[in-house]
Design a protein around this motif. Structure first.
Motif, PDB file in Angstrom:
ATOM      1  N   GLY A 129       6.219   3.346  -6.460  1.00 59.94           N
ATOM      2  CA  GLY A 129       5.116   3.140  -6.790  1.00 59.94           C
ATOM      3  C   GLY A 129       5.183   1.614  -7.574  1.00 59.94           C
ATOM      4  N   GLY A 130       5.592   0.200  -7.709  1.00 62.64           N
ATOM      5  CA  GLY A 130       5.639  -0.803  -8.803  1.00 62.64           C
ATOM      6  C   GLY A 130       6.762  -0.179  -9.512  1.00 62.64           C
ATOM      7  N   TYR A 131       5.885  -0.100 -11.045  1.00 60.26           N
ATOM      8  CA  TYR A 131       5.983   0.535 -11.903  1.00 60.26           C
ATOM      9  C   TYR A 131       6.010   1.662 -12.393  1.00 60.26           C
ATOM     10  CZ  TYR A 131       1.286   0.387 -13.695  1.00 60.26           C
ATOM     11  OH  TYR A 131       0.280   0.854 -13.585  1.00 60.26           O
ATOM     12  N   GLY A 132       5.940   2.759 -11.580  1.00 55.09           N
ATOM     13  CA  GLY A 132       6.191   4.096 -11.797  1.00 55.09           C
ATOM     14  C   GLY A 132       5.025   5.114 -11.685  1.00 55.09           C
ATOM     15  N   HIS A 133       3.591   4.300 -11.818  1.00 54.92           N
ATOM     16  CA  HIS A 133       2.414   4.844 -11.854  1.00 54.92           C
ATOM     17  C   HIS A 133       2.246   5.595 -11.130  1.00 54.92           C
ATOM     18  CE1 HIS A 133      -2.205   5.370 -12.304  1.00 54.92           C
ATOM     19  NE2 HIS A 133      -1.643   5.215 -13.338  1.00 54.92           N
ATOM     20  N   PRO A 134       2.059   7.351 -11.659  1.00 52.43           N
ATOM     21  CA  PRO A 134       2.207   8.046 -10.775  1.00 52.43           C
ATOM     22  C   PRO A 134       0.886   7.838  -9.538  1.00 52.43           C
ATOM     23  CG  PRO A 134       1.618   9.331 -13.137  1.00 52.43           C
ATOM     24  CD  PRO A 134       1.882   7.723 -12.786  1.00 52.43           C
ATOM     25  N   ASP A 135      -0.192   7.634  -9.854  1.00 52.93           N
ATOM     26  CA  ASP A 135      -1.160   7.334  -8.850  1.00 52.93           C
ATOM     27  C   ASP A 135      -0.455   6.413  -7.609  1.00 52.93           C
ATOM     28  OD1 ASP A 135      -3.386   8.729  -9.724  1.00 52.93           O
ATOM     29  OD2 ASP A 135      -4.071   7.226 -10.813  1.00 52.93           O
ATOM     30  N   HIS A 136       0.215   5.864  -8.635  1.00 54.37           N
ATOM     31  CA  HIS A 136       0.998   4.335  -7.269  1.00 54.37           C
ATOM     32  C   HIS A 136       1.691   4.747  -6.240  1.00 54.37           C
ATOM     33  CE1 HIS A 136      -0.079   0.655  -9.489  1.00 54.37           C
ATOM     34  NE2 HIS A 136      -1.245   1.607  -9.757  1.00 54.37           N
ATOM     35  N   VAL A 137       2.596   6.108  -6.975  1.00 56.01           N
ATOM     36  CA  VAL A 137       3.168   6.781  -6.160  1.00 56.01           C
ATOM     37  C   VAL A 137       3.311   7.103  -4.615  1.00 56.01           C
ATOM     38  CG1 VAL A 137       5.735   8.546  -6.123  1.00 56.01           C
ATOM     39  CG2 VAL A 137       5.310   6.784  -8.377  1.00 56.01           C
ATOM     40  N   GLN A 138       1.427   7.848  -5.362  1.00 56.37           N
ATOM     41  CA  GLN A 138       0.608   8.220  -4.719  1.00 56.37           C
ATOM     42  C   GLN A 138       0.131   7.201  -2.952  1.00 56.37           C
ATOM     43  OE1 GLN A 138       0.585  11.817  -3.861  1.00 56.37           O
ATOM     44  NE2 GLN A 138      -1.262  12.515  -3.923  1.00 56.37           N
ATOM     45  N   VAL A 139      -0.040   6.323  -3.628  1.00 53.25           N
ATOM     46  CA  VAL A 139      -0.596   6.018  -2.610  1.00 53.25           C
ATOM     47  C   VAL A 139       0.809   5.743  -1.020  1.00 53.25           C
ATOM     48  CG1 VAL A 139      -1.008   3.157  -2.305  1.00 53.25           C
ATOM     49  CG2 VAL A 139      -2.077   4.349  -4.411  1.00 53.25           C
ATOM     50  N   HIS A 140       1.785   5.468  -1.670  1.00 56.47           N
ATOM     51  CA  HIS A 140       3.054   5.459  -1.436  1.00 56.47           C
ATOM     52  C   HIS A 140       3.093   6.721   0.270  1.00 56.47           C
ATOM     53  CE1 HIS A 140       6.635   4.215   0.752  1.00 56.47           C
ATOM     54  NE2 HIS A 140       7.236   5.572   0.294  1.00 56.47           N
ATOM     55  N   ARG A 141       2.988   7.625  -0.448  1.00 57.08           N
ATOM     56  CA  ARG A 141       3.128   9.396   0.417  1.00 57.08           C
ATOM     57  C   ARG A 141       1.222   9.451   0.810  1.00 57.08           C
ATOM     58  NH1 ARG A 141       3.454  11.877  -4.525  1.00 57.08           N
ATOM     59  NH2 ARG A 141       5.567  11.461  -6.246  1.00 57.08           N
ATOM     60  N   VAL A 142       0.772   9.362   0.151  1.00 58.01           N
ATOM     61  CA  VAL A 142      -0.938   9.125   0.964  1.00 58.01           C
ATOM     62  C   VAL A 142      -1.197   7.595   2.267  1.00 58.01           C
ATOM     63  CG1 VAL A 142      -3.224   9.020   0.714  1.00 58.01           C
ATOM     64  CG2 VAL A 142      -1.895  10.877  -0.959  1.00 58.01           C
ATOM     65  N   GLY A 143      -0.545   7.055   2.235  1.00 56.15           N
ATOM     66  CA  GLY A 143      -0.596   5.613   2.586  1.00 56.15           C
ATOM     67  C   GLY A 143      -0.134   5.717   4.084  1.00 56.15           C
ATOM     68  N   TYR A 144       1.448   6.364   4.132  1.00 52.98           N
ATOM     69  CA  TYR A 144       2.616   6.496   4.849  1.00 52.98           C
ATOM     70  C   TYR A 144       1.862   7.362   6.199  1.00 52.98           C
ATOM     71  CZ  TYR A 144       5.780   2.916   4.227  1.00 52.98           C
ATOM     72  OH  TYR A 144       6.575   2.246   4.766  1.00 52.98           O
ATOM     73  N   ARG A 145       1.404   8.367   5.522  1.00 52.14           N
ATOM     74  CA  ARG A 145       0.888  10.541   6.168  1.00 52.14           C
ATOM     75  C   ARG A 145      -0.137   9.238   6.987  1.00 52.14           C
ATOM     76  NH1 ARG A 145       0.843  16.006   5.241  1.00 52.14           N
ATOM     77  NH2 ARG A 145       2.754  15.362   4.530  1.00 52.14           N
ATOM     78  N   ALA A 146      -1.488   9.078   5.952  1.00 47.69           N
ATOM     79  CA  ALA A 146      -2.182   8.402   6.833  1.00 47.69           C
ATOM     80  C   ALA A 146      -2.389   7.162   7.924  1.00 47.69           C
ATOM     81  CB  ALA A 146      -3.178   7.910   5.981  1.00 47.69           C
ATOM     82  N   ALA A 147      -1.521   6.882   8.028  1.00 47.42           N
ATOM     83  CA  ALA A 147      -1.458   5.606   8.800  1.00 47.42           C
ATOM     84  C   ALA A 147      -0.702   6.342  10.466  1.00 47.42           C
ATOM     85  CB  ALA A 147      -0.093   4.504   8.684  1.00 47.42           C
ATOM     86  N   HIS A 148       0.508   7.726  10.435  1.00 47.74           N
ATOM     87  CA  HIS A 148       0.190   8.326  10.763  1.00 47.74           C
ATOM     88  C   HIS A 148      -0.451   9.187  11.235  1.00 47.74           C
ATOM     89  CE1 HIS A 148       3.584  10.897  13.577  1.00 47.74           C
ATOM     90  NE2 HIS A 148       2.485  11.943  12.586  1.00 47.74           N
ATOM     91  N   LEU A 149      -1.154   9.336  11.368  1.00 52.36           N
ATOM     92  CA  LEU A 149      -2.996  10.211  11.737  1.00 52.36           C
ATOM     93  C   LEU A 149      -3.090   9.675  12.437  1.00 52.36           C
ATOM     94  CD1 LEU A 149      -2.992  12.466   8.480  1.00 52.36           C
ATOM     95  CD2 LEU A 149      -2.455  13.566  10.681  1.00 52.36           C
ATOM     96  N   ALA A 150      -3.469   8.446  11.521  1.00 54.42           N
ATOM     97  CA  ALA A 150      -4.370   7.190  12.452  1.00 54.42           C
ATOM     98  C   ALA A 150      -4.267   6.116  13.361  1.00 54.42           C
ATOM     99  CB  ALA A 150      -5.226   5.920  11.326  1.00 54.42           C
ATOM    100  N   GLY A 151      -2.839   6.289  13.791  1.00 60.32           N
ATOM    101  CA  GLY A 151      -1.982   5.368  14.242  1.00 60.32           C
ATOM    102  C   GLY A 151      -1.510   3.916  14.380  1.00 60.32           C
ATOM    103  N   THR A 152      -1.842   3.428  13.218  1.00 57.43           N
ATOM    104  CA  THR A 152      -2.333   2.389  12.079  1.00 57.43           C
ATOM    105  C   THR A 152      -0.981   1.959  12.870  1.00 57.43           C
ATOM    106  OG1 THR A 152      -4.329   2.731  11.375  1.00 57.43           O
ATOM    107  CG2 THR A 152      -2.424   0.562  10.735  1.00 57.43           C
ATOM    108  N   PRO A 153      -0.782   0.783  13.590  1.00 62.33           N
ATOM    109  CA  PRO A 153       1.021   0.109  13.453  1.00 62.33           C
ATOM    110  C   PRO A 153       1.902  -0.210  12.881  1.00 62.33           C
ATOM    111  CG  PRO A 153      -0.833  -1.408  14.530  1.00 62.33           C
ATOM    112  CD  PRO A 153      -1.813  -0.161  13.652  1.00 62.33           C
TER     113      PRO A 153
END
Length: 278
Positions: A129-153
């Protein structure tokens, strides 16, 4: 070919610091650029005059102003609460803090936007998450899961070259007084190692848009009695600004070893060989 590129960030002003030049460059090339924010940043550090329940509304307006400067076609908020640096618990009757939100549920919200936009590219953050902010770490987790669901290449992790960052912080400490809460040593494990970086995007030609994007987040210029880094960067003279903020870095996991790429769309267009430049 025209592509849709969705930039997913935790709070308003994150886009200005990490990806503004890339966003402006893609918009200028005719691509559709969409900014999605997990929260309104209502727990961000700010001046005493702006503290309180109204900060989220102010920061929403600032996000829209920044997006207009960068040429974004759309701004969307996922509707979660800002978790703050320590990861705030949910307030009674309030929105769920993003850091503690159910990843599958948050990913479904983001995937809906990705699918609606038929996005070809999504940016998230690196695992730290860059410098470790909890919301930034969550962006990483949520983003990858969302890309898988939507088929974002293509998923790119917006980051910073850690080697250059540490050098820059050391030099800046001679001329800039960082706020008391700023711990320079924490950056020794922050962001991305140089060996991981796959894209080094030159954005010097878009420096005016990037600086104006930073300036749009006026509420984040000060935290208490201290000037914040965002404001200090925005005050740099043009040549210094281009030197310090003229490159944006990304990591695309799973790419074969090869030269660092200059175009965020290189792997979409199938032009890895011709787009790569050291």
């Amino acid at each position: 070919m025209r592509h849709t590129c969705l930039f997913f960030h935790a709070h308003p002003d994150d886009e200005a610091l990490l990806t503004a030049g890339t966003m402006a460059g893609l918009a200028r090339r005719g691509h559709r650029v969409v900014l999605v924010l997990a929260t309104a940043g209502e727990r961000g550090l700010t001046s005493d005059a702006l503290r309180g329940d109204g900060l989220g509304g102010v920061r929403r307006e600032e996000a829209h102003a920044s997006a207009r400067i960068l040429g974004c076609a759309r701004v969307a908020f996922l509707g979660y609460a800002d978790s703050g640096h320590t990861g705030a618990p949910a307030a009674p009757g309030g929105a769920q803090p993003f850091a503690s939100a159910d990843v599958a549920e948050a990913a479904a919200r983001l995937a809906g936007i990705l699918a609606e936009e038929r996005a070809d590219l999504l940016t998230v953050y690196d695992p730290a998450g860059g410098y470790g902010h909890p919301d930034h770490v969550q962006v990483h987790r949520v983003g990858y899961r969302a890309a898988h669901l939507a088929g974002t290449p293509v998923v790119l992790e917006a980051t910073v070259d850690r080697t250059l960052l540490l050098r820059g912080l050391r030099a800046a400490s001679w001329v800039h007084r960082f706020p008391p809460e700023f711990d320079r040593n924490a950056f020794r494990t922050a962001y991305g190692a140089r060996s991981e970086i796959t894209h080094r995007v030159p954005v010097k030609r878009h420096w005016r848009a990037k600086r104006a994007s930073l300036a749009a987040h006026l509420s984040q210029a000060r935290g208490g009695d201290s000037e914040r880094t965002l404001a200090a960067l925005g005050r740099l003279p043009g040549p210094a600004f281009r030197q310090v903020l003229g490159t944006e870095w990304y990591i695309q996991r799973g790419l074969p070893a090869g030269p660092v790429l200059r175009d965020p769309l290189a792997t979409l267009a199938g032009t890895v060989a011709t787009a790569a430049r050291r």
